[in-house]
Design a protein around this motif. Structure first.
Motif, PDB file in Angstrom:
ATOM      1  N   MET A 124       0.821  -1.189   0.000  1.00  0.00           N
ATOM      2  CA  MET A 124       0.000   0.000   0.000  1.00  0.00           C
ATOM      3  C   MET A 124       0.859   1.245   0.000  1.00  0.00           C
ATOM      4  N   SER A 125       0.596   2.135  -0.914  1.00  0.00           N
ATOM      5  CA  SER A 125       1.305   3.404  -0.968  1.00  0.00           C
ATOM      6  C   SER A 125       0.442   4.487  -0.341  1.00  0.00           C
ATOM      7  N   PRO A 126       1.073   5.408   0.376  1.00  0.00           N
ATOM      8  CA  PRO A 126       0.275   6.488   0.932  1.00  0.00           C
ATOM      9  C   PRO A 126      -0.191   7.428  -0.161  1.00  0.00           C
ATOM     10  N   VAL A 127      -1.375   7.974   0.012  1.00  0.00           N
ATOM     11  CA  VAL A 127      -1.934   8.943  -0.913  1.00  0.00           C
ATOM     12  C   VAL A 127      -2.138  10.219  -0.118  1.00  0.00           C
ATOM     13  N   VAL A 128      -1.734  11.346  -0.673  1.00  0.00           N
ATOM     14  CA  VAL A 128      -1.898  12.621   0.006  1.00  0.00           C
ATOM     15  C   VAL A 128      -3.015  13.381  -0.686  1.00  0.00           C
ATOM     16  N   THR A 129      -3.967  13.899   0.091  1.00  0.00           N
ATOM     17  CA  THR A 129      -5.027  14.701  -0.504  1.00  0.00           C
ATOM     18  C   THR A 129      -4.425  15.987  -1.047  1.00  0.00           C
ATOM     19  N   LEU A 130      -5.101  16.599  -2.011  1.00  0.00           N
ATOM     20  CA  LEU A 130      -4.576  17.789  -2.654  1.00  0.00           C
ATOM     21  C   LEU A 130      -4.774  19.048  -1.823  1.00  0.00           C
ATOM     22  N   ASP A 131      -5.770  19.059  -0.951  1.00  0.00           N
ATOM     23  CA  ASP A 131      -6.122  20.270  -0.231  1.00  0.00           C
ATOM     24  C   ASP A 131      -5.414  20.387   1.111  1.00  0.00           C
ATOM     25  N   TRP A 132      -4.935  21.588   1.394  1.00  0.00           N
ATOM     26  CA  TRP A 132      -4.377  21.912   2.700  1.00  0.00           C
ATOM     27  C   TRP A 132      -5.512  22.462   3.546  1.00  0.00           C
ATOM     28  N   THR A 133      -5.612  22.000   4.780  1.00  0.00           N
ATOM     29  CA  THR A 133      -6.656  22.448   5.695  1.00  0.00           C
ATOM     30  C   THR A 133      -6.033  23.319   6.780  1.00  0.00           C
ATOM     31  N   PRO A 134      -6.508  24.557   6.937  1.00  0.00           N
ATOM     32  CA  PRO A 134      -5.998  25.402   8.013  1.00  0.00           C
ATOM     33  C   PRO A 134      -6.378  24.802   9.368  1.00  0.00           C
ATOM     34  N   VAL A 135      -5.421  24.803  10.298  1.00  0.00           N
ATOM     35  CA  VAL A 135      -5.640  24.231  11.625  1.00  0.00           C
ATOM     36  C   VAL A 135      -5.703  25.323  12.690  1.00  0.00           C
ATOM     37  N   CYS A 136      -4.667  26.178  12.719  1.00  0.00           N
ATOM     38  CA  CYS A 136      -4.624  27.259  13.698  1.00  0.00           C
ATOM     39  C   CYS A 136      -3.480  28.198  13.366  1.00  0.00           C
ATOM     40  N   PRO A 137      -3.484  29.406  13.948  1.00  0.00           N
ATOM     41  CA  PRO A 137      -2.320  30.281  13.773  1.00  0.00           C
ATOM     42  C   PRO A 137      -1.100  29.661  14.456  1.00  0.00           C
ATOM     43  N   LEU A 138       0.077  29.863  13.877  1.00  0.00           N
ATOM     44  CA  LEU A 138       1.307  29.303  14.428  1.00  0.00           C
ATOM     45  C   LEU A 138       1.518  29.736  15.880  1.00  0.00           C
ATOM     46  N   ASP A 139       1.202  30.982  16.196  1.00  0.00           N
ATOM     47  CA  ASP A 139       1.440  31.469  17.557  1.00  0.00           C
ATOM     48  C   ASP A 139       0.506  30.843  18.601  1.00  0.00           C
ATOM     49  N   ARG A 140      -0.482  30.064  18.169  1.00  0.00           N
ATOM     50  CA  ARG A 140      -1.356  29.347  19.102  1.00  0.00           C
ATOM     51  C   ARG A 140      -0.794  27.978  19.485  1.00  0.00           C
ATOM     52  N   LEU A 141       0.274  27.549  18.782  1.00  0.00           N
ATOM     53  CA  LEU A 141       0.920  26.274  19.089  1.00  0.00           C
ATOM     54  C   LEU A 141       2.077  26.514  20.043  1.00  0.00           C
ATOM     55  N   ASP A 142       1.943  26.055  21.265  1.00  0.00           N
ATOM     56  CA  ASP A 142       3.037  26.169  22.226  1.00  0.00           C
ATOM     57  C   ASP A 142       4.074  25.097  21.905  1.00  0.00           C
ATOM     58  N   PRO A 143       5.360  25.466  21.870  1.00  0.00           N
ATOM     59  CA  PRO A 143       6.402  24.464  21.619  1.00  0.00           C
ATOM     60  C   PRO A 143       6.319  23.313  22.625  1.00  0.00           C
ATOM     61  N   GLY A 144       6.367  22.090  22.090  1.00  0.00           N
ATOM     62  CA  GLY A 144       6.340  20.904  22.937  1.00  0.00           C
ATOM     63  C   GLY A 144       4.963  20.451  23.380  1.00  0.00           C
ATOM     64  N   ARG A 145       3.916  21.148  22.963  1.00  0.00           N
ATOM     65  CA  ARG A 145       2.550  20.754  23.333  1.00  0.00           C
ATOM     66  C   ARG A 145       1.736  20.555  22.065  1.00  0.00           C
ATOM     67  N   GLY A 146       0.854  19.580  22.092  1.00  0.00           N
ATOM     68  CA  GLY A 146       0.060  19.273  20.919  1.00  0.00           C
ATOM     69  C   GLY A 146      -1.325  19.877  20.951  1.00  0.00           C
ATOM     70  N   VAL A 147      -1.934  19.959  19.774  1.00  0.00           N
ATOM     71  CA  VAL A 147      -3.332  20.331  19.640  1.00  0.00           C
ATOM     72  C   VAL A 147      -4.000  19.317  18.727  1.00  0.00           C
ATOM     73  N   ALA A 148      -5.262  19.051  18.979  1.00  0.00           N
ATOM     74  CA  ALA A 148      -6.038  18.150  18.124  1.00  0.00           C
ATOM     75  C   ALA A 148      -6.848  18.992  17.142  1.00  0.00           C
ATOM     76  N   ALA A 149      -6.966  18.489  15.921  1.00  0.00           N
ATOM     77  CA  ALA A 149      -7.735  19.178  14.893  1.00  0.00           C
ATOM     78  C   ALA A 149      -8.464  18.131  14.054  1.00  0.00           C
ATOM     79  N   LEU A 150      -9.581  18.529  13.487  1.00  0.00           N
ATOM     80  CA  LEU A 150     -10.338  17.655  12.597  1.00  0.00           C
ATOM     81  C   LEU A 150     -10.017  18.058  11.160  1.00  0.00           C
ATOM     82  N   VAL A 151      -9.422  17.134  10.413  1.00  0.00           N
ATOM     83  CA  VAL A 151      -9.040  17.380   9.022  1.00  0.00           C
ATOM     84  C   VAL A 151      -9.720  16.314   8.167  1.00  0.00           C
ATOM     85  N   ASP A 152     -10.620  16.732   7.306  1.00  0.00           N
ATOM     86  CA  ASP A 152     -11.361  15.793   6.450  1.00  0.00           C
ATOM     87  C   ASP A 152     -11.930  14.633   7.268  1.00  0.00           C
TER      88      ASP A 152
END
Length: 115
Positions: free
Chosen positions: A1-29
């Motif tokens: 099985m080869s990975p397939v990448v969707t063509l569309d980029w989905t905005p998740v959040c502004p970069l400054d909302r991501l604290d270094p070393g901490r994760g955020v969950a997002a719904l993408v497709d």
């Protein structure tokens, strides 16, 4: 099985909302994705823990092993290489990775699907 990448980029959040070393969950497709910002860059992986079966990877512990950025599951503490998705503790277990970028200050994810 080869990975397939969707063509569309989905905005998740502004970069400054991501604290270094901490994760955020997002719904993408309709897929839960965990996004992380580290000193090495941005990473996006499935939020589903491949061992525990719960959607918790965004709550994982970011670290490193031998200079490689890692993510430890908050459930059973298996450690994954963020650059490859390979579990460093259990052979044959992987965490699906997704392309991620920052464009104009906005973090975007492109969902990777298996064929």
């Amino acid at each position: 099985m080869s990975p397939v990448v969707t063509l569309d980029w989905t905005p998740v959040c502004p970069l400054d909302r991501l604290d270094p070393g901490r994760g955020v969950a997002a719904l993408v497709d309709s897929v839960q994705v965990a996004v992380f910002r580290t000193a090495d860059g941005l990473y996006a992986v499935d939020n589903l823990d491949p061992v525990g079966g719960a959607y918790v990877m965004s709550r994982g512990l970011v670290g490193s092993r031998g200079g490689v950025p890692t993510l430890a599951s908050p459930l059973h503490k298996q450690v994954y290489d963020l650059t490859t998705g390979r579990c460093l503790d259990l052979p044959g277990v992987t965490l699906r990775r997704h392309p991620v970028r920052c464009r104009d200050g906005l973090v975007e994810v492109r969902l990777r699907q298996e064929e």
